[in-house]
Structure formats: C-alpha cells, structure tokens
Design a protein around this motif. Sequence first.
Motif, PDB file in Angstrom:
ATOM      1  N   ARG A   6      -2.777  48.322   2.395  1.00 18.18           N
ATOM      2  CA  ARG A   6      -1.876  48.877   3.410  1.00 18.18           C
ATOM      3  C   ARG A   6      -0.617  48.032   3.539  1.00 18.18           C
ATOM      4  O   ARG A   6       0.492  48.553   3.639  1.00 18.18           O
ATOM      5  N   TRP A   7      -0.788  46.714   3.509  1.00 22.01           N
ATOM      6  CA  TRP A   7       0.366  45.818   3.572  1.00 22.01           C
ATOM      7  C   TRP A   7       1.281  46.047   2.376  1.00 22.01           C
ATOM      8  O   TRP A   7       2.508  46.023   2.505  1.00 22.01           O
ATOM      9  N   SER A   8       0.708  46.239   1.212  1.00 19.62           N
ATOM     10  CA  SER A   8       1.493  46.479   0.015  1.00 19.62           C
ATOM     11  C   SER A   8       2.360  47.722   0.182  1.00 19.62           C
ATOM     12  O   SER A   8       3.556  47.716  -0.123  1.00 19.62           O
ATOM     13  N   VAL A   9       1.749  48.790   0.670  1.00 22.68           N
ATOM     14  CA  VAL A   9       2.490  50.035   0.874  1.00 22.68           C
ATOM     15  C   VAL A   9       3.573  49.856   1.931  1.00 22.68           C
ATOM     16  O   VAL A   9       4.714  50.304   1.765  1.00 22.68           O
ATOM     17  N   LEU A  10       3.244  49.172   3.019  1.00 22.89           N
ATOM     18  CA  LEU A  10       4.217  48.936   4.083  1.00 22.89           C
ATOM     19  C   LEU A  10       5.433  48.168   3.572  1.00 22.89           C
ATOM     20  O   LEU A  10       6.581  48.520   3.867  1.00 22.89           O
ATOM     21  N   LEU A  11       5.198  47.131   2.793  1.00 17.96           N
ATOM     22  CA  LEU A  11       6.295  46.313   2.286  1.00 17.96           C
ATOM     23  C   LEU A  11       7.152  47.068   1.277  1.00 17.96           C
ATOM     24  O   LEU A  11       8.374  46.928   1.265  1.00 17.96           O
ATOM     25  N   ALA A  34      -1.731  51.364  16.694  1.00 20.92           N
ATOM     26  CA  ALA A  34      -2.163  49.998  16.967  1.00 20.92           C
ATOM     27  C   ALA A  34      -2.377  49.223  15.673  1.00 20.92           C
ATOM     28  O   ALA A  34      -2.055  48.030  15.582  1.00 20.92           O
ATOM     29  N   THR A  35      -2.894  49.898  14.653  1.00 27.23           N
ATOM     30  CA  THR A  35      -3.099  49.245  13.359  1.00 27.23           C
ATOM     31  C   THR A  35      -1.770  48.862  12.728  1.00 27.23           C
ATOM     32  O   THR A  35      -1.606  47.739  12.227  1.00 27.23           O
ATOM     33  N   VAL A  36      -0.802  49.764  12.755  1.00 24.08           N
ATOM     34  CA  VAL A  36       0.514  49.475  12.189  1.00 24.08           C
ATOM     35  C   VAL A  36       1.190  48.357  12.971  1.00 24.08           C
ATOM     36  O   VAL A  36       1.807  47.463  12.384  1.00 24.08           O
ATOM     37  N   ARG A  37       1.074  48.399  14.291  1.00 25.60           N
ATOM     38  CA  ARG A  37       1.673  47.354  15.124  1.00 25.60           C
ATOM     39  C   ARG A  37       1.087  45.988  14.761  1.00 25.60           C
ATOM     40  O   ARG A  37       1.805  45.002  14.637  1.00 25.60           O
ATOM     41  N   ARG A  38      -0.226  45.934  14.565  1.00 23.11           N
ATOM     42  CA  ARG A  38      -0.886  44.681  14.196  1.00 23.11           C
ATOM     43  C   ARG A  38      -0.458  44.244  12.790  1.00 23.11           C
ATOM     44  O   ARG A  38      -0.215  43.052  12.557  1.00 23.11           O
ATOM     45  N   ASP A  39      -0.331  45.200  11.874  1.00 22.39           N
ATOM     46  CA  ASP A  39       0.136  44.871  10.523  1.00 22.39           C
ATOM     47  C   ASP A  39       1.546  44.284  10.562  1.00 22.39           C
ATOM     48  O   ASP A  39       1.832  43.277   9.900  1.00 22.39           O
ATOM     49  N   PHE A  40       2.422  44.906  11.331  1.00 19.67           N
ATOM     50  CA  PHE A  40       3.793  44.403  11.444  1.00 19.67           C
ATOM     51  C   PHE A  40       3.809  42.982  12.000  1.00 19.67           C
ATOM     52  O   PHE A  40       4.562  42.124  11.528  1.00 19.67           O
ATOM     53  N   ASP A  41       2.984  42.734  12.991  1.00 19.22           N
ATOM     54  CA  ASP A  41       2.943  41.400  13.605  1.00 19.22           C
ATOM     55  C   ASP A  41       2.472  40.349  12.600  1.00 19.22           C
ATOM     56  O   ASP A  41       3.029  39.244  12.520  1.00 19.22           O
ATOM     57  N   GLU A  42       1.443  40.689  11.810  1.00 22.38           N
ATOM     58  CA  GLU A  42       0.905  39.733  10.848  1.00 22.38           C
ATOM     59  C   GLU A  42       1.884  39.488   9.701  1.00 22.38           C
ATOM     60  O   GLU A  42       2.029  38.352   9.224  1.00 22.38           O
ATOM     61  N   LEU A  43       2.571  40.531   9.256  1.00 20.41           N
ATOM     62  CA  LEU A  43       3.555  40.370   8.187  1.00 20.41           C
ATOM     63  C   LEU A  43       4.789  39.607   8.677  1.00 20.41           C
ATOM     64  O   LEU A  43       5.391  38.837   7.921  1.00 20.41           O
ATOM     65  N   ALA A  44       5.137  39.806   9.942  1.00 25.46           N
ATOM     66  CA  ALA A  44       6.248  39.045  10.521  1.00 25.46           C
ATOM     67  C   ALA A  44       5.899  37.572  10.608  1.00 25.46           C
ATOM     68  O   ALA A  44       6.753  36.699  10.386  1.00 25.46           O
ATOM     69  N   HIS A  59      13.847  42.025   6.730  1.00 24.35           N
ATOM     70  CA  HIS A  59      14.592  40.775   6.896  1.00 24.35           C
ATOM     71  C   HIS A  59      14.523  39.938   5.628  1.00 24.35           C
ATOM     72  O   HIS A  59      15.513  39.712   4.961  1.00 24.35           O
ATOM     73  N   SER A  60      13.320  39.500   5.267  1.00 24.83           N
ATOM     74  CA  SER A  60      13.170  38.660   4.078  1.00 24.83           C
ATOM     75  C   SER A  60      12.507  39.395   2.937  1.00 24.83           C
ATOM     76  O   SER A  60      12.165  38.813   1.928  1.00 24.83           O
ATOM     77  N   VAL A  61      12.295  40.715   3.091  1.00 19.42           N
ATOM     78  CA  VAL A  61      11.735  41.494   1.994  1.00 19.42           C
ATOM     79  C   VAL A  61      12.846  41.765   0.993  1.00 19.42           C
ATOM     80  O   VAL A  61      13.882  42.306   1.337  1.00 19.42           O
ATOM     81  N   SER A  62      12.659  41.360  -0.247  1.00 15.01           N
ATOM     82  CA  SER A  62      13.659  41.619  -1.269  1.00 15.01           C
ATOM     83  C   SER A  62      13.240  42.835  -2.072  1.00 15.01           C
ATOM     84  O   SER A  62      12.196  43.427  -1.839  1.00 15.01           O
ATOM     85  N   TYR A  63      14.047  43.196  -3.061  1.00 16.23           N
ATOM     86  CA  TYR A  63      13.698  44.335  -3.904  1.00 16.23           C
ATOM     87  C   TYR A  63      12.502  44.037  -4.777  1.00 16.23           C
ATOM     88  O   TYR A  63      11.875  44.934  -5.297  1.00 16.23           O
ATOM     89  N   ASP A  64      12.206  42.768  -4.968  1.00 13.14           N
ATOM     90  CA  ASP A  64      11.079  42.384  -5.806  1.00 13.14           C
ATOM     91  C   ASP A  64      10.050  41.673  -4.944  1.00 13.14           C
ATOM     92  O   ASP A  64      10.183  40.501  -4.618  1.00 13.14           O
ATOM     93  N   LEU A  65       9.012  42.401  -4.557  1.00 17.19           N
ATOM     94  CA  LEU A  65       8.008  41.856  -3.665  1.00 17.19           C
ATOM     95  C   LEU A  65       7.079  40.893  -4.392  1.00 17.19           C
ATOM     96  O   LEU A  65       6.908  40.982  -5.606  1.00 17.19           O
ATOM     97  N   PRO A  66       6.459  39.954  -3.655  1.00 14.21           N
ATOM     98  CA  PRO A  66       5.468  39.077  -4.277  1.00 14.21           C
ATOM     99  C   PRO A  66       4.356  39.887  -4.937  1.00 14.21           C
ATOM    100  O   PRO A  66       3.948  40.933  -4.429  1.00 14.21           O
TER     101      PRO A  66
END
Length: 261
Positions: A6-11, A34-44, A59-66
Amino acid sequence: MNRYERWSVLLEMLAELGKLEIEETAEKLGVSAATVRRDFDELAAQQLLSRTRGGATAHSVSYDLPLRFKVARHAPEKQRIASVAAGMVAVGSTVGINGGTTATEVARALATRADLAGEQRGPAVTVVTNALNIAQELVVRPYLHVVATGGVGSPKSYELVGPVAAAMLERVALDLAILGVDALDAEHGASAHNEAEATVNQTLASRARHVVVVADSSKLGRRAFARICPISDVTTLVTDGDAPEEMVGRFTELGVRVVRA
C-alpha cells in the motif's frame, strides 16, 4: 494488499500527482480513511512525504522512489517478464544484470531455474552485476558464479555507480546484458532517471553481444533524464501484453525483437 504494498502505491501516486487527499485516496485503494491517514503519518515520519490538512504532498518524494517502495505496481507483469528474460540465459554464458525492481525479479527467476542446479562441474552461469541486492541474493547459489562491481552505493536502487564500477565493467566480456530501465522510447532509446546509474548501465550494455531490455508497458514510449543507450543497441525487448500494438510495431521496425510475457 499489505501495508508495504500500500505504501508503494501511495508513494507512486504521490510522485505522479504531487498531492493526495485522504478520502479520495481511501476510495481508490479500497481501504478506510483512518488507514490512509495512518499511512500518511508513518510515511511523513520517514520524510517520504509532507502531511497537509486532509492529505499529503510530495515533499521529498522524487521521480525515482527507493527500491523497497517499488514492488507493488505491475508486480505480476514484472514477474512474467522476468521469467521469460531469465529463460534467455544459456548455460555456460556470462550475463550482466543491472539494478531495479524488474532486473531483481530476473535475478530471482534465474536463481530458481531448475536446469541450472544440475550435476555439471562448476557454475552453470556467471552473473556480473552492479546491484548489491542482486549480488546478495545470488551469491548463495552454488551453480551461479557472481561477480559484483565496486563503486559507490545508490541508496534508492542499491546499484554501485561511479568510475570504479565503470572501470571494472570495461574489463569484462558479456554474452548478454539484461537491463531494467525507467523508460524506453523509439527515438530516445533506453533511459534512467539517475545519470550516474545510466552511465554504468551504458558501460554494461556496451560489453555485451546482446542487450535485453526488460520493461513493463507503463515504461514504453517514455523518456527519462539520462540515456543509457540508443534503441539500435537493444536486441530484444521483453514486455507485457498491454504494450500498444503501434508501439511494438515501431520497435520492431527499428530492428528490436519484441517478446510479450
């Protein structure tokens, strides 16, 4: 879909759109707000995005993700592509493999080929790679001789880059180079977002008799910042069944053998 998928898709969505809203994103992913909100908080907290009121921005997500966040999208296609590409590696040959998600899947498919673990003396295949994760996964296979380049490690792709990596590759001869790319275009050729990676991948391709590009259909017809090689250097493209007929025809006209996995 687990949390990391899910994090991969979000990023990737965030890298593409620049901004996401919680409610809209939850609906697209089929999960609760609530799940998305929690995901955003953890990725932030990992500094991979910036939280806003009701959403997130790139903010710090580039075109080439880790690399660890790039496993979810097009995963079935990449695995089918990898299986076909791994099957192109002949017993007794030397193959170069670069980094990235699709190339990593090729390495895994090669490692599990039953015909390579036979009774022959010595390694069945020599693998030359500048990807730390691929070297780590393959080195435990006794039927594979693994050669890793030196160089400076990239924290996103796990590829070793720089003059040390390029100098080592200049001294080897490859039967086949299997390249994962960020984009493949009929005019621009194969390309990558990172110029240092593109330079080493260019050297890898130049040392091979045949160059196989592994790329799902989402990467076709696109251009990334740094060119790896012109389309004339590509022997074969292994892609998925969603590759547009017109685009496949264009590659074929230019002398590229196209295989749909």
